[in-house]
Scaffold this motif. Sequence first.
Motif, short mmCIF file in Angstrom:
data_model
loop_
_atom_site.label_atom_id
_atom_site.label_comp_id
_atom_site.label_asym_id
_atom_site.label_seq_id
_atom_site.Cartn_x
_atom_site.Cartn_y
_atom_site.Cartn_z
N GLY A 80 1.01 -1.26 0.06
CA GLY A 80 -0.15 -0.16 -0.01
C GLY A 80 1.13 1.40 0.03
O GLY A 80 0.49 2.29 -0.84
N VAL A 86 -2.10 -4.28 -7.61
CA VAL A 86 -3.41 -4.36 -7.12
C VAL A 86 -3.97 -3.23 -6.14
O VAL A 86 -4.79 -2.55 -6.17
CB VAL A 86 -3.65 -5.84 -6.35
CG1 VAL A 86 -4.89 -5.85 -5.25
CG2 VAL A 86 -3.50 -6.98 -7.42
N ALA A 87 -2.92 -3.00 -5.05
CA ALA A 87 -2.82 -1.98 -4.26
C ALA A 87 -3.32 -0.55 -4.82
O ALA A 87 -4.20 0.05 -4.63
CB ALA A 87 -1.68 -1.71 -3.08
N ALA A 89 -4.52 -0.03 -8.14
CA ALA A 89 -5.77 -0.02 -8.63
C ALA A 89 -6.71 0.23 -7.57
O ALA A 89 -7.99 0.81 -7.91
CB ALA A 89 -5.79 -1.50 -9.23
N GLY A 90 -6.58 -0.18 -6.43
CA GLY A 90 -7.42 0.17 -5.40
C GLY A 90 -7.45 1.50 -4.76
O GLY A 90 -8.39 2.10 -4.09
N THR A 91 -6.29 2.21 -5.10
CA THR A 91 -6.35 3.76 -4.41
C THR A 91 -6.24 4.69 -5.63
O THR A 91 -6.43 5.79 -5.01
CB THR A 91 -4.93 3.69 -3.95
OG1 THR A 91 -3.84 3.48 -4.72
CG2 THR A 91 -4.87 2.97 -2.57
#
Length: 303
Positions: free
Chosen positions: A204, A297-298, A300-302
């Motif tokens: 993250g 992935v982190a 794309a989530g933020t």
Amino acid sequence: MSLAIRPEVAEALERGGPVVALESTLISHGLPHPDNLEVARESERLVREGGAVPATIGVVGGTPKVGLDGAELKLMATSDGVEKLSARDLPVAAAKGLHGATTVAATAHLAAIAGIRLFATGGLGGVHRGARESWDVSADLAALARTPVAVVCSGVKSILDVPATLEYLETLGVPVVGFRTRRFPGFYLADSGSPLAWSVGDEGEAARLILATADLLPDHPGLVVANPLAEGDQLDPALHDRALRAGLEEMERRGVRGGDVTPFLLDRFATETGGESLRVNKRIIQGNAGLAARIAVALAGTS
Ligand code: PSU
Ligand code: MN
């Protein structure tokens, strides 16, 4: 720009999904057959396992491909007619219709054009030993100064001048962070002996750093996320030093220069260590593929 993006990759990019670029020079010129094909396939599998879409990049018949298919991966791994292409070679390959494997510089460049922000590889090119006379500094470094892609790697090989490479990255304004370490990894060894100013603690934080780099640095450089091997997985340091000395001596004797230096020394290393370096090399690439996927992935989530 005549760039072919594999449908699965294009679809993921369109929806803002996680994508990880992978390079092809390590397949064509960095590892022997059949290990190279195995590593290429396994890296893609590990990116998927990490929740992202892999895009191995290379040039087929002059066309830059973002996302090689199975047959194209095999071509990279088995054909003798695959050139090693840095960024400046891409137009030559296009004009001549050549097959080519892309270095870190060329892969990052094509990834950035496609909109990919994460890239996993084994080691970066860097400042060669003796660069003071030869001027041999990999174009990977200059490319990272102008290419907004985060490269997850295990530092640079000890065949290079590691402290000079770090100085050069500093001069170019490319941020370098360790993943959970403030020691710059030494590729086959967990610690190159050079310190790092910064580390990130998890995926993250790495993702936030990618966003902050895009936000705050107007030249839009890349980012180096240096991910060391676990100490238990590293090459025996005594064996490492022996192989390095032997490789450098033979290179000097044979007068190997330019783009041939890296492939030559990698090959010598594998021979001198009785294949042990190859085993470690595979583990490095696989670890980096997995980490890059989790950071993607982190991210794309933020964002
Ligand atoms: N370092 C490795 N394995 C490799 C390479 C570097 O441990 O296969 C390849 C990468 O593709 C890198 C290139 O971008 O070598 C750098 O070559 P040069 O030094 O000629 O720029
Ligand atoms: Mn060079």
